[in-house]
Design a protein around this motif. Structure first.
Motif, PDB file in Angstrom:
ATOM      1  N   HIS A   1       7.360  16.925  -9.984  1.00 42.36           N
ATOM      2  CA  HIS A   1       6.453  15.959 -10.287  1.00 42.36           C
ATOM      3  C   HIS A   1       5.086  16.291  -9.653  1.00 42.36           C
TER       4      HIS A   1
ATOM      5  N   TYR B   1       3.548  13.500  -1.657  1.00 44.39           N
ATOM      6  CA  TYR B   1       2.232  13.165  -2.473  1.00 44.39           C
ATOM      7  C   TYR B   1       1.087  13.642  -1.069  1.00 44.39           C
TER       8      TYR B   1
ATOM      9  N   GLU C   1       4.506  17.080  -6.517  1.00 44.89           N
ATOM     10  CA  GLU C   1       4.457  16.743  -5.065  1.00 44.89           C
ATOM     11  C   GLU C   1       4.560  18.067  -4.270  1.00 44.89           C
TER      12      GLU C   1
ATOM     13  N   GLU D   1       9.928   5.771  -4.957  1.00 45.63           N
ATOM     14  CA  GLU D   1      10.558   4.813  -5.906  1.00 45.63           C
ATOM     15  C   GLU D   1      11.050   3.600  -5.644  1.00 45.63           C
ATOM     16  N   THR D   2      11.345   2.428  -6.164  1.00 46.58           N
ATOM     17  CA  THR D   2      11.918   1.466  -5.790  1.00 46.58           C
ATOM     18  C   THR D   2      13.272   1.931  -5.451  1.00 46.58           C
TER      19      THR D   2
ATOM     20  N   ASN E   1      -0.367  10.884   1.053  1.00 49.32           N
ATOM     21  CA  ASN E   1       0.151  10.240   1.979  1.00 49.32           C
ATOM     22  C   ASN E   1       0.466  10.709   3.374  1.00 49.32           C
TER      23      ASN E   1
ATOM     24  N   ASN F   1       0.893  -1.175  -0.032  1.00 49.75           N
ATOM     25  CA  ASN F   1       0.058   0.053  -0.006  1.00 49.75           C
ATOM     26  C   ASN F   1       1.014   1.297   0.057  1.00 49.75           C
ATOM     27  N   GLN F   2       2.399   1.219   0.194  1.00 46.34           N
ATOM     28  CA  GLN F   2       3.085   2.234   0.042  1.00 46.34           C
ATOM     29  C   GLN F   2       3.688   2.292  -1.405  1.00 46.34           C
ATOM     30  N   GLN F   3       3.835   1.430  -2.186  1.00 44.12           N
ATOM     31  CA  GLN F   3       4.303   1.262  -3.214  1.00 44.12           C
ATOM     32  C   GLN F   3       4.241   2.726  -4.288  1.00 44.12           C
ATOM     33  N   SER F   4       3.257   3.305  -4.294  1.00 40.85           N
ATOM     34  CA  SER F   4       2.888   4.447  -5.042  1.00 40.85           C
ATOM     35  C   SER F   4       3.585   5.763  -4.654  1.00 40.85           C
ATOM     36  N   TYR F   5       4.027   5.568  -3.517  1.00 41.16           N
ATOM     37  CA  TYR F   5       4.443   6.799  -2.839  1.00 41.16           C
ATOM     38  C   TYR F   5       5.964   7.129  -2.861  1.00 41.16           C
TER      39      TYR F   5
END
Length: 150
Positions: free
Chosen positions: A139, A115, A141, A30-31, A118, A24-28
């Protein structure tokens, strides 16, 4: 707690690449792989591993940027691996990184972006002294700043 902040090198890169946030945090954020690629392309970024007792539990990336004669220190990426969340590492390492950046750069303010949905991160950042400054990053943000008192 024994902790360290260590730059990512060939010796610890694979450890860093294993770090993941909860689904649930992956969209916030980057890897780690995306962050390391960005740091290779823009050497102003410094990726670091966050260690507790020789175990990498998190990742951060920061940088010093100068535009139009104004220096800004950016606390650009921050994550605690999903297996280590809920143990107080988020707040603990954020304080460690902020202290590290303040000492390294002798800066009066530190910037980050987030974001606006978040809410968990915003709450943590506000507890650490950050506030919104009305800017948006490239971006879209929202930018937050922590002003340091000397």
């Amino acid at each position: 707690m024994f902790s360290e902040i260590c730059e990512i090198t060939v010796d610890n890169k694979q450890q860093a690449l294993q770090l993941k946030v909860a689904p649930n945090q992956q969209s916030y954020v980057e890897t780690v792989e995306e962050c390391l690629t960005e740091a290779r392309e823009d050497t102003r970024y410094v990726p670091v591993g966050l260690y507790n007792n020789n175990t990498m539990v998190g990742f951060a990336m920061y940088g010093r940027f100068v535009e139009n004669g104004e220096e800004r220190i950016w606390f650009d990426r921050y994550l605690i691996d999903e297996h280590f969340q809920g143990r107080g590492y988020g707040k603990y390492f954020m304080k460690q990184v902020l202290d590290f950046l303040t000492e390294k750069y002798h800066c009066h303010s530190i910037f980050l972006s987030v974001y606006d949905d978040n809410l968990f991160a915003i709450q943590l950042y506000e507890k650490m002294g950050f506030h919104f400054n009305g800017e948006l990053d490239v971006h879209g943000e929202k930018v937050m700043v922590r002003e340091l008192i000397n």
